[in-house]
Design an enzyme around this catalytic site. Structure first.
Site, PDB file in Angstrom:
ATOM      1  N   SER A 191       0.946  -1.040   0.211  1.00  0.00           N
ATOM      2  CA  SER A 191      -0.052   0.025   0.074  1.00  0.00           C
ATOM      3  C   SER A 191       0.756   1.399  -0.112  1.00  0.00           C
ATOM      4  O   SER A 191       0.472   2.311  -0.241  1.00  0.00           O
ATOM      5  CB  SER A 191      -0.866  -0.053   1.242  1.00  0.00           C
ATOM      6  OG  SER A 191      -0.154   0.111   2.566  1.00  0.00           O
ATOM      7  N   LYS A 246      -6.351   4.742   8.233  1.00  0.00           N
ATOM      8  CA  LYS A 246      -5.244   5.420   7.659  1.00  0.00           C
ATOM      9  C   LYS A 246      -5.371   6.877   7.581  1.00  0.00           C
ATOM     10  O   LYS A 246      -4.680   7.907   8.177  1.00  0.00           O
ATOM     11  CB  LYS A 246      -4.825   4.877   6.261  1.00  0.00           C
ATOM     12  CG  LYS A 246      -4.143   3.482   6.413  1.00  0.00           C
ATOM     13  CD  LYS A 246      -3.861   2.960   5.147  1.00  0.00           C
ATOM     14  CE  LYS A 246      -2.883   1.870   4.793  1.00  0.00           C
ATOM     15  NZ  LYS A 246      -2.835   1.114   3.775  1.00  0.00           N
TER      16      LYS A 246
END
Length: 807
Positions: free
Chosen positions: A658, A701
């Protein structure tokens, strides 16, 4: 390409409680259906209906999805439509006592047989002594004994008369019968015998020899007479015993005349009683107070004398309605197949058929057995025992010692019981796949997999059903009713737990925990109905209990110990986002990612991988990055650069791809010498064509970077750049949504690397023309120009090296 941030309503999908037609869950009906698990339910029903060998079920799915309760409900519903199992009992095997016999009886009959045999045993304690103490028995036995005595005396009287007629006396000595010469009716002394004439001595010796033969002949008949006497007494005992017990056994026969197996057993009982009546009578008699008598008294008190006629009921189905459904929560070897217990008697361990105990297979025979797969595999030898039972389709009780051949002592060998059971294992998917891969027996014995999903679609229909599910859980757990606002908040939380605005979590355990804690908040506030505020308070409390490490990281960032910039612009530096999960708490943490460029041979060095801190997926992401870079900018010549990438202040393992988009942007920034806005964090993975791909943990996140920015001060220019494919997954905290609505924080969706670098640098990425050239002021044009300069430097360096070599 879009550079517009997402509107606040796209960051959180609300559940409009105005669509609910109820005020509280007290108005809702309970739900009996299973929501969102159609695949698993259909597989379970098929496995239940399939009656061929090997079609046992393995129910797999993540914890908390309600696998246990659903399977119990489906099996119990099916079991009520099926015929119940049989009773099972063990009885003595009179021919081979170490091999007890198994009797399978219709449901409810085993207890009746046990009670009938117990009554018979109790009656025998009275009937046997009474029969053998009766006047008739004593008279008949006395007649037999008198007959023996008369025969005995008559035979020896004849010998004695023959001896007396010939002058010989038959005398009894401590050593037995003996012959001696007589004179004047008195036994002759040896001295007197020596004084007799030789002819008389010889005559007396011949007479004694002849009489000795006659005496020996008579003595040889004595054992035969005694045997006949014992036989006569035995027949008398049998006759008396038969008379004493016949009516007792006949009562049992009449009650169980429709069961041939019981009648056969009762015949054996009667034969054994008749055969062993004297021993049984001696055992039930009042013993003398000697050591042997005390031992016999203890044995009688334990019921050992007549214990052989009792019935050991292993399984009683008298209260069952339909087939049995058994859940074994401790599936050890003996808990599954049964065990043989022992009694301590005078320093020794003894056992018999009454000490055989049933296992889960016995209790579930004719129905369904549910076992937790992890516990089963953790119990020594239990897994092999289960497979052996399913393969042989019979339950054979044996001790672990005999199974492993570690002892050779004689023990019981109970008759095996035929098995007809459907086994249902419940466990995590990893256990199912490991068993499929490493145990060749597993696919043959467990042909049906019921796969539970961890989430379900969020539609108006499922939302309404979810509300009824909340009402059902609340009633079953005796909770206060929930207001419709509270229900809507729980639905929204279910989407957040699923990590998808278009899904709802199927983890009913987390829903139940949230409901219980919200109800406690309502009680503490003195409310009879749980409100939305109570649910919010419960969610905040759950997070507060688990976020110590998260808060500690935030403190260190705020203090400058962990270097994260939320303002300014820097070349070759970007804020990447990671997700950590500790003790069930997931949170996002920004990490500084930096890139440095120098002259080289086209290498992109992943420092994390070089020091073995990078996982394989992270390394794959860096290699994809290198592939993208080479595919876009190398043209017909190799890249003449060496780049290094690193997660700054990373002291543990790094894995996942990611960060590949953030690493690419840092590398492009370093090549183009364009600064990146440090108020924007970025997450996403890329492919070799520069397309941005979805990642996990997007909500955590975003919230992780938002909290860092909030501590440093929100400027209105901060935000997070995410893959466009992750937009449907957004279920952000309400404070993040409010900040976005007020223009103080933004979330940008991107589909390509070009979109991302444009947002981060404020400079257009640039599109190639027909010759493949990029606009010189674009990001890609600057990168290409830098690479050209590096290539020229590399060529000049190589030329100078060749000149030095030639000189």
């Amino acid at each position: 390409m879009t550079e517009t941030s997402l509107p606040a309503e796209r960051l959180y999908r609300r559940c409009d409680f105005g669509d609910f037609s109820f005020e509280t869950t007290a108005e809702l009906e309970e739900i009996d259906a299973i929501i969102g698990q159609e695949r698993a339910v259909e597989a379970t029903r098929f496995g239940i209906a399939m009656q061929r060998p090997g079609y046992n079920l393995f129910v797999l799915g993540p914890p908390g999805t309600g696998k246990h309760s659903l399977i119990h409900r489906l099996l119990e519903r099916q079991a009520k439509t099926e015929q119940g199992g049989d009773d099972l009992c063990y009885v003595n095997n009179f021919a081979e006592p170490h091999k007890p016999r198994a009797l399978r009886l219709p449901a409810g009959r085993a207890v009746g047989l046990r009670d009938a045999m117990n009554r018979m045993v109790d009656d025998l304690r009275v009937a046997l002594p009474a029969a053998f103490e009766s006047e008739d028995y004593r008279t008949r036995r006395q007649v037999i004994e008198e007959q023996f005595k008369e025969t005995h005396e008559k035979a020896f009287g004849a010998v004695e008369e023959h001896a007396r007629a010939r002058g010989i006396a038959l005398i009894r000595t401590p050593m037995g019968l003996a012959l001696a010469p007589m004179v004047a009716g008195q036994v002759m002394t040896p001295e007197a015998f020596e004084r007799l004439p030789a002819e008389r001595q010889a005559e007396l010796k011949r007479a004694m020899e002849e009489l000795q033969k006659e005496l020996e002949e008579t003595l040889r008949k004595v054992p035969e007479w005694e045997r006949k006497q014992r036989e006569a007494i035995r027949k008398l005992n049998q006759e008396v015993t038969r008379f004493a017990v016949a009516h007792l056994i006949d009562e049992v026969r009449q009650a169980f005349g429709d069961l041939p197996a019981v009648l056969s057993y009762l015949d054996e009982v009667e034969a054994d009683l008749i055969e062993n009546a004297p021993e049984l009578l001696a055992a039930t008699a009042r013993p003398m107070m000697t050591p042997e008598g005390i031992a016999r008294l203890a044995e009688e008190r334990n019921g050992m004398a007549l214990r052989r006629y009792r019935v050991n009921v292993m399984v009683d189905r008298s209260g069952d309605q339909g087939a049995p459904v058994v859940y074994e929560d401790n599936p050890t070897y003996h808990a599954l197949i049964g065990r043989i217990e022992h009694l301590a008697r005078f320093g020794a361990l003894t056992t018999d058929f009454t000490l055989i105990k049933a296992g889960a297979f016995h209790r579930a025979n004719g129905g369904y057995l549910i076992i937790d797969a992890r516990r089963l595999l953790s119990a020594g030898f239990a897994w092999e025992a289960l497979k052996r039972v399913l393969r042989s389709r019979e339950i054979r009780i044996e001790t672990l010692e005999s199974m492993l051949s570690v002892v050779s002592t004689v023990s019981l060998e109970p008759e095996p019981v035929s098995l007809d059971v459907k086994v249902v294992l419940i466990g995590e998917p990893v256990l199912y796949h490991l068993l499929c891969a490493y145990d060749p027996d597993f696919p043959e014995l467990f042909k049906i997999a019921a796969d539970f999903d961890d989430r379900m679609d969020r539609t108006p229909e499922t939302t309404a059903l979810f509300a009824r599910l909340i009402a059902t859980i609340g009633r079953r757990e005796e909770m206060a009713p929930f207001a419709r606002g509270a229900v809507a908040r729980i639905v929204e939380r279910a989407s957040r737990l699923a990590g998808d605005a278009e899904k709802l979590t199927a983890n009913l355990r987390s829903v139940l925990d949230l409901m219980a804690e919200a109800e406690q908040k309502a009680k503490a506030a003195g409310r009879d109905v749980v409100t939305e505020a109570d649910v919010d308070a419960a969610i905040d409390a759950q997070i507060a209990r688990s976020d110590r490490i998260y808060q500690r990281i935030g403190d260190e960032i705020a203090r400058g110990t962990i270097l994260i910039d939320t303002q300014g612009r820097t070349v070759g530096q970007v804020n990447g986002l990671s997700v950590f999960t500790i003790g069930g708490m997931s949170f996002g943490r920004p990490s500084r990612i930096t890139a440095r460029i120098r002259l080289g041979k086209g290498e992109v060095v992943d420092i994390e991988r070089e020091v073995e801190l990078g996982g394989p997926i992270h390394s794959k992401g860096v290699l994809i990055l290198a592939g993208f870079l080479g595919g876009r900018f190398s043209g017909n010549r190799p890249l003449s650069l060496s780049a290094s990438l690193v997660f700054e202040q990373s002291y543990g393992g790094v894995d996942g791809d990611s960060a590949s988009l953030a690493e690419t942007c840092a590398l492009l920034s370093a090549l183009a010498e364009l600064p990146i806005d440090q108020g924007i964090a970025i997450t996403g993975s890329i492919n070799q064509h520069g397309q941005v791909q979805a990642i996990g943990g997007v909500n955590e996140k975003i919230e992780g970077f938002f909290d860092v920015c909030r501590r440093a001060g929100l400027t209105g220019r901060q935000g997070v750049l995410i893959p466009k494919a992750n937009v449907p997954h957004l279920m952000l905290r309400r404070d993040v949504v409010r900040a976005a609505a007020d223009g103080r924080f933004s979330v940008w969706p991107v589909e390509t690397v070009d979109e991302a670098i444009t947002l981060l640098t404020g400079v257009r990425a640039g599109e190639p023309d027909s010759d493949g050239a990029f606009p010189p002021d674009s990001v890609n044009g600057r990168v290409m120009a830098r690479l050209n300069r590096l290539a020229e430097s590399a060529a000049a360096f190589a030329s100078a090296a060749r000149e030095r070599a030639s000189s």
